[in-house]
Scaffold this motif. Structure first.
Motif, PDB file in Angstrom:
ATOM      1  N   THR A  39      34.300 133.122  27.192  1.00  0.00           N
ATOM      2  CA  THR A  39      33.073 133.077  26.406  1.00  0.00           C
ATOM      3  C   THR A  39      32.440 134.464  26.399  1.00  0.00           C
ATOM      4  N   ARG A  40      31.424 134.636  25.564  1.00  0.00           N
ATOM      5  CA  ARG A  40      30.715 135.919  25.533  1.00  0.00           C
ATOM      6  C   ARG A  40      30.094 136.234  26.885  1.00  0.00           C
ATOM      7  N   LYS A  41      29.547 135.231  27.530  1.00  0.00           N
ATOM      8  CA  LYS A  41      28.919 135.446  28.831  1.00  0.00           C
ATOM      9  C   LYS A  41      29.943 135.907  29.870  1.00  0.00           C
ATOM     10  N   GLU A  42      31.127 135.302  29.869  1.00  0.00           N
ATOM     11  CA  GLU A  42      32.176 135.684  30.811  1.00  0.00           C
ATOM     12  C   GLU A  42      32.656 137.108  30.564  1.00  0.00           C
ATOM     13  N   VAL A  43      32.766 137.505  29.293  1.00  0.00           N
ATOM     14  CA  VAL A  43      33.185 138.868  28.970  1.00  0.00           C
ATOM     15  C   VAL A  43      32.122 139.860  29.429  1.00  0.00           C
ATOM     16  N   CYS A  44      30.859 139.543  29.180  1.00  0.00           N
ATOM     17  CA  CYS A  44      29.767 140.423  29.612  1.00  0.00           C
ATOM     18  C   CYS A  44      29.768 140.590  31.128  1.00  0.00           C
ATOM     19  N   THR A  45      30.020 139.518  31.851  1.00  0.00           N
ATOM     20  CA  THR A  45      30.075 139.581  33.307  1.00  0.00           C
ATOM     21  C   THR A  45      31.267 140.406  33.764  1.00  0.00           C
ATOM     22  N   LEU A  46      32.424 140.203  33.145  1.00  0.00           N
ATOM     23  CA  LEU A  46      33.635 140.928  33.512  1.00  0.00           C
ATOM     24  C   LEU A  46      33.478 142.421  33.284  1.00  0.00           C
ATOM     25  N   LEU A  47      32.883 142.810  32.159  1.00  0.00           N
ATOM     26  CA  LEU A  47      32.753 144.220  31.812  1.00  0.00           C
ATOM     27  C   LEU A  47      31.432 144.840  32.270  1.00  0.00           C
ATOM     28  N   SER A  48      30.557 144.042  32.831  1.00  0.00           N
ATOM     29  CA  SER A  48      29.231 144.494  33.273  1.00  0.00           C
ATOM     30  C   SER A  48      28.458 145.128  32.119  1.00  0.00           C
ATOM     31  N   ILE A  49      28.402 144.424  30.997  1.00  0.00           N
ATOM     32  CA  ILE A  49      27.649 144.871  29.834  1.00  0.00           C
ATOM     33  C   ILE A  49      26.738 143.740  29.387  1.00  0.00           C
ATOM     34  N   ARG A  76      41.331 137.016  27.178  1.00  0.00           N
ATOM     35  CA  ARG A  76      41.247 137.826  28.391  1.00  0.00           C
ATOM     36  C   ARG A  76      42.211 139.009  28.317  1.00  0.00           C
ATOM     37  N   LYS A  77      43.411 138.762  27.810  1.00  0.00           N
ATOM     38  CA  LYS A  77      44.414 139.820  27.721  1.00  0.00           C
ATOM     39  C   LYS A  77      43.934 140.941  26.801  1.00  0.00           C
ATOM     40  N   GLN A  78      43.375 140.599  25.648  1.00  0.00           N
ATOM     41  CA  GLN A  78      42.895 141.604  24.712  1.00  0.00           C
ATOM     42  C   GLN A  78      41.701 142.377  25.266  1.00  0.00           C
ATOM     43  N   VAL A  83      39.984 147.837  27.563  1.00  0.00           N
ATOM     44  CA  VAL A  83      39.390 148.704  28.573  1.00  0.00           C
ATOM     45  C   VAL A  83      40.429 149.744  28.943  1.00  0.00           C
ATOM     46  N   LYS A  84      40.140 150.994  28.629  1.00  0.00           N
ATOM     47  CA  LYS A  84      41.092 152.072  28.887  1.00  0.00           C
ATOM     48  C   LYS A  84      40.549 153.018  29.937  1.00  0.00           C
ATOM     49  N   SER A  85      41.452 153.629  30.660  1.00  0.00           N
ATOM     50  CA  SER A  85      41.082 154.596  31.678  1.00  0.00           C
ATOM     51  C   SER A  85      40.600 155.879  31.001  1.00  0.00           C
ATOM     52  N   ILE A  86      39.575 156.486  31.540  1.00  0.00           N
ATOM     53  CA  ILE A  86      39.025 157.725  30.982  1.00  0.00           C
ATOM     54  C   ILE A  86      39.973 158.899  31.253  1.00  0.00           C
ATOM     55  N   ASN A  87      40.683 158.872  32.360  1.00  0.00           N
ATOM     56  CA  ASN A  87      41.538 159.985  32.760  1.00  0.00           C
ATOM     57  C   ASN A  87      42.877 160.040  32.052  1.00  0.00           C
TER      58      ASN A  87
END
Length: 88
Positions: A39-49, A76-78, A83-87
C-alpha cells in the motif's frame, strides 16, 4: 497475579531457551516476497518518505503504481529496484 519466578538460571540460559520462541516471528518479517503488493503507507514507511513525496515520484514515473478499484498498490520488487545507490 501471574508471576514467574526463575531461580538458578542465568540470563544466557534464559536467552537461549527463549530464542526458538522469538526467532520464527523475526524470520516472517524478513522473508517478504519481492513480488507482493504494498500500500502507499507501506511504501512510505519502507522508504521513509511522506505521501506527497510518494505522489511526486509516482507522477514523474520513478515509481509505478497499480490500481484496484480506488486503491493504489506498488510492487515491492519495483520499489526496491527504483531505489538506486548514489555511489554507483
Amino acid at each position: 497475579m501471574n508471576q514467574i519466578l526463575l531461580n538458578g538460571i542465568t540470563i544466557e540460559q534464559l536467552a537461549e531457551a527463549l530464542k526458538p520462541l522469538l526467532q520464527p516471528q523475526a524470520t516472517k518479517e524478513s522473508q517478504q516476497p519481492e513480488n507482493d503488493l504494498m500500500t502507499r503507507k507501506e511504501v512510505c514507511t519502507l522508504l521513509s518518505i511522506n505521501f506527497t513525496t510518494l505522489w511526486k515520484h509516482t507522477r514523474s514515473g520513478k515509481l509505478l503504481s497499480s490500481g484496484i478499484g480506488n486503491r493504489v498498490y506498488y510492487s515491492r520488487k519495483q520499489v526496491l529496484e527504483a531505489v538506486k545507490s548514489i555511489n554507483s
